[in-house]
Design an enzyme around this catalytic site. Structure first.
Site, PDB file in Angstrom:
ATOM      1  N   TRP A 136      -4.949   1.454  -5.510  1.00  0.00           N
ATOM      2  CA  TRP A 136      -5.612   2.501  -6.350  1.00  0.00           C
ATOM      3  C   TRP A 136      -5.350   3.908  -6.171  1.00  0.00           C
ATOM      4  O   TRP A 136      -5.383   4.913  -6.962  1.00  0.00           O
ATOM      5  CB  TRP A 136      -7.257   2.265  -6.316  1.00  0.00           C
ATOM      6  N   ASN A 137      -4.684   4.484  -4.951  1.00  0.00           N
ATOM      7  CA  ASN A 137      -4.479   5.665  -4.917  1.00  0.00           C
ATOM      8  C   ASN A 137      -3.417   6.439  -5.601  1.00  0.00           C
ATOM      9  O   ASN A 137      -3.886   7.589  -5.957  1.00  0.00           O
ATOM     10  CB  ASN A 137      -4.471   6.069  -3.158  1.00  0.00           C
ATOM     11  N   HIS A 161      -3.229  -5.267 -10.094  1.00  0.00           N
ATOM     12  CA  HIS A 161      -3.671  -3.828  -9.627  1.00  0.00           C
ATOM     13  C   HIS A 161      -5.042  -3.868  -9.040  1.00  0.00           C
ATOM     14  O   HIS A 161      -5.621  -4.792  -8.970  1.00  0.00           O
ATOM     15  CB  HIS A 161      -3.632  -2.901 -10.646  1.00  0.00           C
ATOM     16  N   ALA A 162      -5.036  -2.820  -8.314  1.00  0.00           N
ATOM     17  CA  ALA A 162      -6.532  -2.692  -7.648  1.00  0.00           C
ATOM     18  C   ALA A 162      -7.760  -2.785  -8.724  1.00  0.00           C
ATOM     19  O   ALA A 162      -7.775  -2.342  -9.838  1.00  0.00           O
ATOM     20  CB  ALA A 162      -6.904  -1.443  -6.935  1.00  0.00           C
ATOM     21  N   SER A 163      -8.828  -3.473  -8.300  1.00  0.00           N
ATOM     22  CA  SER A 163      -9.791  -3.734  -9.326  1.00  0.00           C
ATOM     23  C   SER A 163     -10.598  -2.663  -9.687  1.00  0.00           C
ATOM     24  O   SER A 163     -11.320  -2.858 -10.618  1.00  0.00           O
ATOM     25  CB  SER A 163     -10.813  -4.660  -8.633  1.00  0.00           C
ATOM     26  N   GLY A 212      -0.623  -1.266   0.216  1.00  0.00           N
ATOM     27  CA  GLY A 212      -1.984  -1.524   0.649  1.00  0.00           C
ATOM     28  C   GLY A 212      -2.289  -1.580   2.010  1.00  0.00           C
ATOM     29  O   GLY A 212      -1.716  -1.008   2.893  1.00  0.00           O
ATOM     30  N   GLU A 234       4.526  -2.061   1.931  1.00  0.00           N
ATOM     31  CA  GLU A 234       4.269  -0.610   2.280  1.00  0.00           C
ATOM     32  C   GLU A 234       2.875  -0.492   2.923  1.00  0.00           C
ATOM     33  O   GLU A 234       2.147  -0.656   1.747  1.00  0.00           O
ATOM     34  CB  GLU A 234       4.850   0.244   1.265  1.00  0.00           C
ATOM     35  N   CYS A 270      -1.049   7.069   2.111  1.00  0.00           N
ATOM     36  CA  CYS A 270      -0.518   6.710   3.257  1.00  0.00           C
ATOM     37  C   CYS A 270       0.305   7.650   3.957  1.00  0.00           C
ATOM     38  O   CYS A 270       0.402   7.722   5.224  1.00  0.00           O
ATOM     39  CB  CYS A 270       0.214   5.586   3.108  1.00  0.00           C
ATOM     40  N   GLU A 369      -6.636   4.505  10.704  1.00  0.00           N
ATOM     41  CA  GLU A 369      -6.067   5.578   9.600  1.00  0.00           C
ATOM     42  C   GLU A 369      -7.316   5.961   9.070  1.00  0.00           C
ATOM     43  O   GLU A 369      -8.432   5.351   8.697  1.00  0.00           O
ATOM     44  CB  GLU A 369      -5.361   4.781   8.625  1.00  0.00           C
TER      45      GLU A 369
END
Length: 465
Positions: A136-137, A161-163, A212, A234, A270, A369
């Protein structure tokens, strides 16, 4: 996690979506497979024209999709516009360079003769249907940096895709077709994470790419390995930002860059610099200016042009970040600024820009992270110590080094364990340069010629005498 648009600035659920059922998934996978059989035979000029048309359409719709991204994941509106523009740029770059990057390769005549051939060459052919599992970022860029080269190479794509960014996902699912790509070239699957394995195991799906978390990467890699399908991963990053004494004359520039590198995308990147490793000769001057600049940032509504830092994308994301900060403070770290939720905000998932000093290996944030606007600073005595601290991480995505000393540059270039080393500037992805990491930051490369060849069948053509 439900498939829904939830405004992170308010916590309000704006819209929910029903996930695709088995019939809907089958329909889209079958369509992608059918389309590949014909699309793979199109020439590079036709594919380039389609990509260029897609870039034009995205440019026209930039403001609308920027607002959608900001609504869904909280990035500032200015950064959302920039993301859309970057996507159009990447499409045009691959349209202009794809044919050259996939041109036939001709071995040396002596090697051809030695093999007993009359003629031999290497050709890049598309693999087929590629499943993309995306975060999502950067909800537009992460997808386009896969989709543009994959489509230019003659593949078709399926997007999971992200939910929490379903409207952006649906936009992407229609964008390429509306720009002229055949139906089935690129489709969105509105599915939860639990449905991904069955799609990846489908024999019509040839490969997968994921951006992700480390956990998601392990899951995809294990399934793809079992199915013997190639993947590009990635994953996370905790990039070092090293400052050496030879950069003392441009410390203000280094500080300004450090702030941008840490809080870009509300700190949820990231490749954001997260660990600031500063030589003791310039540590006090750098750290004081850095903390002041971080504290001065405006935290607020991401739709407002004056906002520097918007909310975290999810409530859980903020809770995870707070746990890392609280653990560090409990173990003796000092907060030079921030380390709290902003005062006066009772809604939304905001967190103040934070700088932590005195971080030690016993603290979780030293290894994990920090996905939000939290920086850690380290004092080091010399170059050897800087390299040691920089490499003392399970991640190895990219790195930033501020030094004007050429010997130091050579040393950092040789010894930093990362997929990139950026001198006197900030890590940023560009379509011409390969992007990816080492260690737990993943494997494979996106962008550049490496990215477009990642999902190609590298075929040797050998002709006997």
């Amino acid at each position: 996690m439900p498939i829904a648009t939830v405004n992170p600035a308010t916590g309000e659920t704006v819209r929910t979506f029903e996930p695709l059922g088995a019939d809907g998934i089958e329909e889209r996978v079958a369509r992608a497979d059918r389309t590949f059989r014909s699309y793979r035979a199109t020439d590079f000029a036709s594919r380039a024209a389609l990509l260029a048309s897609t870039a034009d359409l995205l440019d026209k719709e930039r403001e609308d999709i920027a607002r959608t991204m900001t609504l869904e994941m909280g990035k500032t509106l200015a950064s959302a516009r920039a993301e859309a523009a970057k996507c159009a740029k990447a499409m045009r770059w691959y349209a202009a360079n794809g044919e050259r990057l996939l041109a036939d390769e001709h071995p040396a005549d002596a090697d051809v003769q030695d093999s007993g051939a009359h003629r031999a060459l290497v050709r890049y052919r598309p693999l087929g249907v590629v499943l993309a599992v995306m975060p999502w970022n950067f909800p537009l860029w992460q997808v386009v940096r896969f989709a543009a080269p994959a489509l230019m190479a003659g593949n078709t794509g399926l997007l999971k895709h992200a939910s929490n960014v379903p409207q952006t996902a649906l936009y992407l699912g229609g964008l390429f077709h509306r720009a002229g790509f055949p139906e089935g070239c690129f489709q969105t699957l509105l599915i939860g994470s639990g449905a991904v394995e069955s799609v990846l195991r489908d024999p019509r799906v040839a490969a997968a790419t994921l951006t992700g978390s480390e956990g998601a990467g392990r899951s995809i890699a294990s399934v793809a390995g079992d199915e013997i399908k190639p993947t590009v991963l990635e994953l996370g990053g905790s990039d070092p930002f090293v400052v050496m004494p030879s950069a003392a004359g441009e410390l203000d520039h280094a500080v300004a860059t450090a702030v941008t590198a840490r809080v870009q995308n509300n700190g949820q990147s990231c490749i954001a610099a997260k660990r600031f490793i500063v030589h003791e000769d310039v540590y006090d001057a750098f750290t004081q200016r850095f903390a002041r600049a971080m504290e001065a940032l405006v935290v607020g509504d991401p739709m407002e042009e004056s906002t520097d830092v918007g909310p975290l994308s999810t409530e859980q994301g903020r809770a995870d970040l707070e746990e890392l900060v609280d653990d560090a403070l409990a173990r003796g770290a000092q907060a030079l600024c921030g380390a709290r939720r902003p005062e006066g905000r009772t809604a939304g998932w905001f967190y103040t820009p934070t700088v932590l000093a005195g971080v030690t290996p016993e603290m979780r944030i030293h290894r994990e992270e920090a996905f939000g606007p939290v920086a850690t600073v380290y004092r080091v005595r010399d170059l050897d110590a800087a390299v040691e601290v920089a490499n003392d991480s399970p991640f190895g995505l990219s790195s930033n080094v501020w030094t004007r000393d050429e010997d130091e540059q050579r040393r950092f270039a040789a010894d930093l364990a990362a997929g990139g080393v950026y001198f006197n500037g900030m890590t940023a992805s560009h379509p011409a340069f390969p992007f990816g990491g080492v260690k737990r930051s993943g494997y494979g490369r996106e962008l550049s010629g490496h990215g477009i060849r990642a999902f190609c069948n590298v075929t040797t053509l050998w002709y006997g005498r």
